[in-house]
Scaffold this motif. Structure first.
Motif, PDB file in Angstrom:
ATOM      1  N   THR A  11      55.436  71.715  23.428  1.00 18.03           N
ATOM      2  CA  THR A  11      55.713  72.125  24.794  1.00 18.03           C
ATOM      3  C   THR A  11      56.787  73.202  24.875  1.00 18.03           C
ATOM      4  O   THR A  11      56.764  74.037  25.772  1.00 18.03           O
ATOM      5  CB  THR A  11      56.165  70.926  25.626  1.00 18.03           C
ATOM      6  OG1 THR A  11      57.264  70.273  24.962  1.00 18.03           O
ATOM      7  CG2 THR A  11      55.035  69.936  25.816  1.00 18.03           C
ATOM      8  N   LEU A  12      57.762  73.213  23.967  1.00 23.18           N
ATOM      9  CA  LEU A  12      58.902  74.113  24.080  1.00 23.18           C
ATOM     10  C   LEU A  12      58.799  75.343  23.183  1.00 23.18           C
ATOM     11  O   LEU A  12      59.738  76.133  23.098  1.00 23.18           O
ATOM     12  CB  LEU A  12      60.198  73.352  23.747  1.00 23.18           C
ATOM     13  CG  LEU A  12      60.485  72.108  24.590  1.00 23.18           C
ATOM     14  CD1 LEU A  12      61.800  71.469  24.163  1.00 23.18           C
ATOM     15  CD2 LEU A  12      60.507  72.445  26.076  1.00 23.18           C
ATOM     16  N   VAL A  13      57.647  75.521  22.515  1.00 21.87           N
ATOM     17  CA  VAL A  13      57.468  76.631  21.568  1.00 21.87           C
ATOM     18  C   VAL A  13      56.151  77.336  21.888  1.00 21.87           C
ATOM     19  O   VAL A  13      55.188  76.694  22.322  1.00 21.87           O
ATOM     20  CB  VAL A  13      57.458  76.114  20.111  1.00 21.87           C
ATOM     21  CG1 VAL A  13      57.300  77.258  19.122  1.00 21.87           C
ATOM     22  CG2 VAL A  13      58.737  75.340  19.818  1.00 21.87           C
ATOM     23  N   SER A  14      56.091  78.639  21.666  1.00 25.48           N
ATOM     24  CA  SER A  14      54.880  79.402  21.960  1.00 25.48           C
ATOM     25  C   SER A  14      53.672  78.861  21.179  1.00 25.48           C
ATOM     26  O   SER A  14      53.773  78.586  19.981  1.00 25.48           O
ATOM     27  CB  SER A  14      55.087  80.875  21.600  1.00 25.48           C
ATOM     28  OG  SER A  14      53.862  81.587  21.692  1.00 25.48           O
ATOM     29  N   PRO A  15      52.506  78.749  21.837  1.00 26.28           N
ATOM     30  CA  PRO A  15      51.310  78.228  21.159  1.00 26.28           C
ATOM     31  C   PRO A  15      50.493  79.294  20.439  1.00 26.28           C
ATOM     32  O   PRO A  15      49.424  78.996  19.906  1.00 26.28           O
ATOM     33  CB  PRO A  15      50.500  77.644  22.321  1.00 26.28           C
ATOM     34  CG  PRO A  15      50.822  78.556  23.466  1.00 26.28           C
ATOM     35  CD  PRO A  15      52.279  78.948  23.280  1.00 26.28           C
ATOM     36  N   LYS A  16      50.961  80.543  20.389  1.00 29.59           N
ATOM     37  CA  LYS A  16      50.113  81.652  19.927  1.00 29.59           C
ATOM     38  C   LYS A  16      49.603  81.473  18.507  1.00 29.59           C
ATOM     39  O   LYS A  16      48.429  81.721  18.211  1.00 29.59           O
ATOM     40  CB  LYS A  16      50.877  82.975  20.054  1.00 29.59           C
ATOM     41  CG  LYS A  16      51.083  83.427  21.491  1.00 29.59           C
ATOM     42  CD  LYS A  16      51.794  84.767  21.562  1.00 29.59           C
ATOM     43  CE  LYS A  16      51.965  85.213  23.014  1.00 29.59           C
ATOM     44  NZ  LYS A  16      52.671  86.520  23.091  1.00 29.59           N
ATOM     45  N   ASP A  27      59.406  64.595  33.830  1.00 27.65           N
ATOM     46  CA  ASP A  27      58.254  64.591  32.930  1.00 27.65           C
ATOM     47  C   ASP A  27      58.164  63.287  32.138  1.00 27.65           C
ATOM     48  O   ASP A  27      57.927  63.301  30.937  1.00 27.65           O
ATOM     49  CB  ASP A  27      58.343  65.765  31.942  1.00 27.65           C
ATOM     50  CG  ASP A  27      57.734  67.028  32.510  1.00 27.65           C
ATOM     51  OD1 ASP A  27      57.342  67.011  33.676  1.00 27.65           O
ATOM     52  OD2 ASP A  27      57.664  68.027  31.776  1.00 27.65           O
ATOM     53  N   GLY A  28      58.342  62.169  32.796  1.00 24.80           N
ATOM     54  CA  GLY A  28      58.282  60.893  32.104  1.00 24.80           C
ATOM     55  C   GLY A  28      59.516  60.671  31.262  1.00 24.80           C
ATOM     56  O   GLY A  28      60.567  61.271  31.467  1.00 24.80           O
ATOM     57  N   ASP A  29      59.388  59.793  30.259  1.00 24.75           N
ATOM     58  CA  ASP A  29      60.499  59.517  29.353  1.00 24.75           C
ATOM     59  C   ASP A  29      59.964  59.400  27.935  1.00 24.75           C
ATOM     60  O   ASP A  29      58.784  59.659  27.684  1.00 24.75           O
ATOM     61  CB  ASP A  29      61.255  58.248  29.780  1.00 24.75           C
ATOM     62  CG  ASP A  29      60.416  56.974  29.660  1.00 24.75           C
ATOM     63  OD1 ASP A  29      59.236  57.049  29.220  1.00 24.75           O
ATOM     64  OD2 ASP A  29      60.920  55.901  30.011  1.00 24.75           O
ATOM     65  N   TYR A  30      60.841  59.044  27.011  1.00 23.62           N
ATOM     66  CA  TYR A  30      60.445  58.935  25.604  1.00 23.62           C
ATOM     67  C   TYR A  30      59.205  58.065  25.434  1.00 23.62           C
ATOM     68  O   TYR A  30      58.263  58.441  24.729  1.00 23.62           O
ATOM     69  CB  TYR A  30      61.604  58.372  24.786  1.00 23.62           C
ATOM     70  CG  TYR A  30      61.229  58.001  23.373  1.00 23.62           C
ATOM     71  CD1 TYR A  30      61.239  58.945  22.358  1.00 23.62           C
ATOM     72  CD2 TYR A  30      60.844  56.698  23.047  1.00 23.62           C
ATOM     73  CE1 TYR A  30      60.880  58.609  21.058  1.00 23.62           C
ATOM     74  CE2 TYR A  30      60.488  56.351  21.753  1.00 23.62           C
ATOM     75  CZ  TYR A  30      60.502  57.306  20.760  1.00 23.62           C
ATOM     76  OH  TYR A  30      60.137  56.968  19.473  1.00 23.62           O
TER      77      TYR A  30
END
Length: 335
Positions: free
Chosen positions: A282-287, A314-317
């Protein structure tokens, strides 16, 4: 040097005003630590540690997360206000080696108020959970192509050759439970009057995490494939715990650009194991993951290393881990 964004008297007055007006401070703002004398001020380096502190501390703690939602926590840089939070906190939770800026600030500012969760259990080597090619006994006398692949694998493993450790310990729920037990002990030392409450909440959380562990073990017991192609090798603990094998496009640092040789090697492995899904985060580019997926005719999906939440709410662990489980079951064709 200790940074303070306001004198203690002003901080107390501000806290009182906030209480009267019903305003609640965000858990990752830059407000000064120590604003609520009734609660233990805890600073957490990143989300999983925030989760632990909030669940085990309950209403008795005020938790500040140094890494904001949506930000990649590895390369976090601290502002003076955050350094001040570390210097004033009653307990600082961090994982040595994961966030260099936090390590430096803790060393300079936190002293014996710091709790390095990496000391609770030995960390795995960076290569743990990696794919074993099983080439022993095969003949490769004319395997020039295979030699290039082996070279790419050796290049990829260089960061582990010097004893690098995988910090993503929270992806094994049982290890996270053990860290929680130790955190309860530490909070009990800081706040002896509520030690029993911390212990009880840690025990309750352990029960939830052991239930999650059972769900993963059962859910991944019978799958057509056991190899997961991931954007970076964050999943060694999960792979080792549940008998999976991770094939990382990059190493422990998600921002690293893979070499052309590495991309070719991962693409070949994905074909070899008939991977239907290439995972990104989610926090890194998917390219890069999308490029490999196109090459092998696979789809992409999010497998979240839970280094941080992508946004508030966004929910939790626990909920993100359960989403990961369903994603894995689909990708690996588990029955």
């Amino acid at each position: 040097m200790t940074f303070r964004s306001a004198p203690r008297a002003l901080a107390t007055a501000t806290a009182a005003l906030l209480a009267l007006t019903g305003v609640t401070a965000c858990s990752n703002d830059d407000s000064p630590a120590g604003a609520d004398p009734q609660r233990v001020d805890v600073v957490a380096g990143f989300y999983p540690l925030q989760f632990l502190a909030e669940r085990i501390g309950g209403d008795a703690v005020a938790v500040t997360n140094l890494a904001r939602p949506g930000a990649e926590p590895h390369d976090l840089e601290l502002n003076p206000g955050q350094v001040g939070q570390i210097s004033e906190a009653e307990l600082v939770l961090f994982l040595h080696g994961f966030q260099p800026a936090v390590d430096e600030a803790v060393e300079q500012q936190a002293g014996d108020r710091a709790f390095d969760v990496a000391t609770v259990e030995p960390l795995l080597d960076a290569t743990a959970g990696g794919h074993d090619h099983g080439h022993e006994g095969e003949e490769h006398a004319e395997g020039e192509e295979h030699a290039e692949e082996e070279h790419a694998e050796e290049e990829h493993a260089e960061e582990a050759s010097d004893g690098a450790k995988d910090p993503h310990v929270w992806l094994d729920p049982t290890r996270l439970a053990t860290i929680g037990d130790k955190l309860a002990e530490r909070l009990g030392t800081v706040d002896p009057d509520r030690a029993g409450d911390y212990t009880a909440r840690a025990a309750a959380l352990r029960t939830e995490l052991e239930k999650l562990d059972t769900e993963f073990a059962e859910g991944l017991k019978t799958c057509q494939r056991r190899e997961i192609v991931v954007s970076h090798t964050a999943f060694g603990y999960l792979a080792q715990k549940y008998q999976l094998e991770q094939i990382g496009i990059t190493g422990l640092t998600p921002e690293d650009e893979p070499s052309p040789q590495r991309l070719a090697a991962v693409t070949e492995e994905a074909r070899e194991h008939q991977a239907t899904t290439i995972f990104f985060e989610t926090l890194v580019s998917p390219k890069v993951a999308e490029t490999i997926a196109r090459e092998v005719g696979a789809q992409t999906a999010v497998l979240d290393p839970i280094e941080g939440l992508s946004a508030e709410g966004d929910g939790d662990y626990l909920s993100v881990m359960r989403t990961n489980l369903q994603t894995l079951r689909t990708a690996l064709s588990c029955s």
